[in-house]
Design an enzyme around this catalytic site. Sequence first.
Site, mmCIF file in Angstrom:
data_model
loop_
_atom_site.group_PDB
_atom_site.id
_atom_site.type_symbol
_atom_site.label_atom_id
_atom_site.label_comp_id
_atom_site.label_asym_id
_atom_site.label_seq_id
_atom_site.Cartn_x
_atom_site.Cartn_y
_atom_site.Cartn_z
ATOM 1 C CB CYS B 136 -0.935 0.016 1.201
ATOM 2 S SG CYS B 136 -2.230 -1.219 1.097
ATOM 3 C CG HIS B 137 0.522 3.710 2.105
ATOM 4 N ND1 HIS B 137 -0.424 2.983 2.781
ATOM 5 C CD2 HIS B 137 -0.157 4.577 1.333
ATOM 6 C CE1 HIS B 137 -1.628 3.406 2.435
ATOM 7 N NE2 HIS B 137 -1.505 4.369 1.564
ATOM 8 N N GLY B 138 4.448 1.120 1.013
ATOM 9 C CA GLY B 138 5.875 0.851 0.961
ATOM 10 C C GLY B 138 6.608 0.675 2.280
#
Lengths: 279, 172, 426
Positions: B136-138
Amino acid sequence: MAFTKKFGIAAAALLGVVVFSTATLRAEEGGPEEQPKPARQSWSFAGPFGAFDKAQLQRGFKIYKEVCSNCHELHIPIRTLAQPGGPGFTEDQVKTLAATYTVHDGPNLQGEMFDRPGRPSDYFPAPFPNPEAAAASLGAPPPDMSLLAKARKYERGFPAFVFDALPIPGGMYQELGPDYIYAILNGYTHDDDPNWNLYFPGHKIAMGKPLSPGQVEYADGTPTTLDQYAKDVAAFLYWAAEPTLEQRKRVGIRVMIFLLVFAGLLYFTKKKIWADVAH
Amino acid sequence: MASASTVAPTRRDFLFIATGAMAAVGAAAVVWPLINQMSPDASTLAMASTEVDIGSIPEGQIVTIKWRGKPVFLSHRTKKEIEEAQNVDVATLRDPQPDSARVKKPEWLIVIGVCTHLGCIPLGHEGEYGGWFCPCHGSVYDTSGRIRKGPAPLNLAVPDYAFLTDTKVRIG
Amino acid sequence: MHGHSTFEPKNGLVKWLEARLPILSFMHGSFVAYPTPKNLNYWWTFGAILSFMLIAQIITGVVLTMHYTPESTMAFASVEKIMRDVNWGWMLRYAHANGASMFFFAVYIHMFRGIYYGSYKAPREVLWILGVIIFLLMMATGFMGYVLPWGQMSFWGATVITNLFSAIPLVGDQITVWLWGGYSVDNPTLNRFFALHYLLPFIIVAVVGLHVWALHVVGQNNPDGVEVKDVDKDTVPFTPHATMKDSLGLAVFLLLYAWFIFFIPNYLGDADNYIQANPMKTPPHIVPEWYFLPFYAILRSIPNKLAGVIAMFSAIAVLAFLPWLDTSKVRSAKYRPIYKVFFWIFAATAIGLGYLGAMPPEGGYVLTARILSVAYFSFFLIVLPLLGLFEKTKPVPPTIADAVLAKHGSASSVAAGAASAPHTKG
């Protein structure tokens, strides 16, 4: 309040008419197959301050476990036995009890269904996999008992049904279900026919006489009579059907007191505001 | 309306205040059940713990099971992964925690598979630390499930669990 | 009608809002300054009680929806879960189920009050008809709500009532199948009933809005049935006078409501509804909820399917024609001695029909139900039209102020104006 007075007179007149007409109608009914109505018993959980008798619920549960559960399902979670307002088993007792049941679960990581010991969050297992299987082995499917005490009633007739609703001595009669269950268990009066029941509509009941004196042992010295068994199991089933009864009545008393005081205050406030208005 | 006497207005005011206060108390008492009904119910609170047979999970594999509606990662770590997890300067971590505080047996890492950033499920054996990578956001987690890179603030949470036998673990 | 005081904004923000949306002055005019006849009795508090019940039903209903599952294999269990596991679930469900009964109880008093005091007469015909529409919507909502727990009586009640439509010639069967979404009451039926049960209350809210609007155009009727002549002498401002009186009425009503919720929650319900729906087994007595019983008795008293259904719907429809069936020039039963007697006979008839609706359709019950059904329709179709022509009414006071004075035994002014019948439009 002439209006109210007249309403009272009219209501009384109507009462008279209906009493008369029902009395005449009743007289036409009857006959040799007359069905006696279950008698009203005294229950610890009746009335506005009623609460369950924990020892009685525990005895009732013992009867359910040793006798009823052979045929009847009781579709409630096992954990509720430790819930406040119930039979008062401890969490540990319930955990131990739950482990004595076998619960079918799965699939596991291998994709197989498996049996495991029960946990408090499980429901009491049913004695038959489905109602058809129960009917095939017993002749008729025994009803689930989780709501039985609320799902049974008997006709009270006029005017008794009016008094049953009122907060008067002898009124507030809400325990028709347990009374019916108690009556049925005591209604096997023909020794030659185990399926004849005095209180069952039509007298032919699929359930043969389930309880006899001395059948279930009580540890607390309570007499092991049929009458006592019937009372205990009926009380247990009422708890099973209405486990929040104690909380409900407790909250209810507070709500009623609050509303009475509030209505009183409003009465005086309203009077003050209308004091200078002719109306 | 107001009476000439000095007593009447005070009594009247008191009556109005009492009635109003009572109404407010009543309203608040009614609102509580309406709010409280949305909290987890008795069956959810009593949600069972889950028992898992871990005997069949080979070394180097991560198995995901469901517990309380959420994924739980059961990672059977290899020697290399355990070493990597242990040989880290804890002081340099964002959420400093030694590997020994996160496992009961070094070869088994059991963590809740929910990224501590915004709740996505990280992918196993991904990312530059060989642990988990959240698509999703690393966010990047190491082989001990600790946050190493990306926006997540905390390590993957460790649930309550106990080894019943060598091959059986109860979560919750 | 113009009110007791005008809304004068002082606060800058209020002025700003007033220039853009005059909602505050509207509220002030409708619920504060609104002139209320000073002679209203406690039977007039039921309007406020009904507003409260509508809101209470919507709030408890929305909350129950958060836990209920409208699916035929899960609905019954989800209701049991609400009763056993959900925090305060038992209270919310008992409040909603008994709330329906309280709502109908209040609406019947509200309707009987209107009939007693002639509140349907000109210029309040539209107000009355809107009320009849609300009543119909309430019945539809109540019926569909009762199906949702998916107990035996839910299922068989739904079966019996939807089968009423099969009495329609030619297309009856198609309509029934369409209503069911299948060949019997089943999951599709439950789903659509749930959707409609959630929708209809908001339509009721809208029609109640019209009802209140119409009320505020023509003003309230009152126990003496004379129109307001002088706002200062005949009326009091809605707030605080009517507001406090309504609050007191509501508090007493809540005592009754709370008694049902906390102490006799299953008294009005049918025991059979604690058994899960079984399409293969009909309970021995199919009985609707008490508020439908008078109409159910009329349905059963006629031994022809179509005629029975027509009679039942006519019993409700006839209410809408009340303003034109009653030919009397005088509104209130207070000044109509013969009408008053017939009113109470009618009330007894309705209650009697209700009792018979709960009894098995056999023997003397059927005959009594037939007699009472005839009495029910006679009141509207024979008594009301003829009574207005022949009844000798008592003198009506010219104004509300005079009526109040007369009640308090003041000697002045009443006798003089009493002779004139003040049937003027307000």
